[in-house]
Write an enzyme that holds these catalytic residues in place. Structure first.
Site: not given
Ligand code: 5RP
Length: 225
Positions: A84, A103
């Site tokens: 994010d 994760e």
């Molecule tokens: C999920 C995560 C994602 O990697 C993060 O939210 C980024 O998501 P996106 O690739 O849809 O932008 O940490 O828990």
């Protein structure tokens, strides 16, 4: 280029980091989904995967890619996932897609962490994106008070279109903390990990990325840490 095209470009570039004959850790989210679709094209080259969420496991299985339980696996060659926010030092905020705990676990046993993200995710100081913290439901309010005392504004994540708490794959709830300027991610990660009732915090500083592939209009930019 659209944001999706930038995500697709880094997902394609991440294929270069896949190690033949090995188990690959796979993240969660829209960028990770693009990566899964690319991985499907070379699935014959790998032994299988470990997924960081039920959604990712389902998408991998849908492509006929073997998914192993982490307890069956002793080593993961590389973990590939989105973020994010990411800093120029490789620390990240993750968990917008609610999968931060798994994760973190999969990343912790992987030799290399390759972060894939569109260029908008690179920031100088993290905290504009609310920091996700997974908690045991009974500790929700106690943890929220502690997070408020750190200077943030904690908010319980709700199921979309509902007044009910969002429940993670692990049966936890999520608190999103806004208003933090995270100048020392390592220290804040350690501090939040100390709060009783916290399952995991979506700060990845202690185990940050080794490589970040950033999607830019002019091409994929690579940062190494
Ligand atoms: C999920 C995560 C994602 O990697 C993060 O939210 C980024 O998501 P996106 O690739 O849809 O932008 O940490 O828990």
């Amino acid at each position: 280029m659209t944001q999706d095209e930038l995500k697709q470009a880094v997902a394609r570039a991440a294929i270069d980091y896949v190690v033949d004959g090995e188990i690959i850790g796979v993240g969660t989210g829209s960028t990770a989904n693009f990566f899964i679709d690319e991985l499907a094209k070379i699935k014959h080259r790998i032994k299988g995967t470990v997924a960081s969420s039920e959604a990712t496991a389902a998408r991998l299985a849908g492509h006929g890619i073997p998914v192993f339980d982490l307890n069956e696996v002793s080593e993961i060659a590389v973990y590939i996932d989105g973020a994010d926010e990411i800093t120029a030092a490789g620390a990240m905020i993750k968990g917008g897609g609610a999968a931060l705990t798994r994760e973190k676990i999969v990343a912790s046993v992987s030799k290399q962490f390759v972060c894939i993200a569109d260029g908008s995710k690179l920031v100088e100081v993290m905290g504009k994106f609310p920091l996700p913290v997974e908690v045991l439901p009974m500790a929700r309010n106690a943890v929220m008070r502690r997070l408020a005392s750190l200077g943030g504004q904690p908010k319980l994540r709700l199921k979309p279109g509902s007044e009910q708490a969002f429940i993670t794959d692990n049966g936890g709830e999520l608190i999103d903390v806004s208003g933090l300027a995270i100048t020392d991610p390592l220290a804040l990660e350690a501090q939040i990990n100390q709060i009783v009732g916290v399952i995991a915090v979506g700060l990845f500083a202690q185990r940050g990325a080794n490589v970040c592939l950033l999607g830019m209009p002019e091409g994929v930019r690579k940062l190494t840490f």
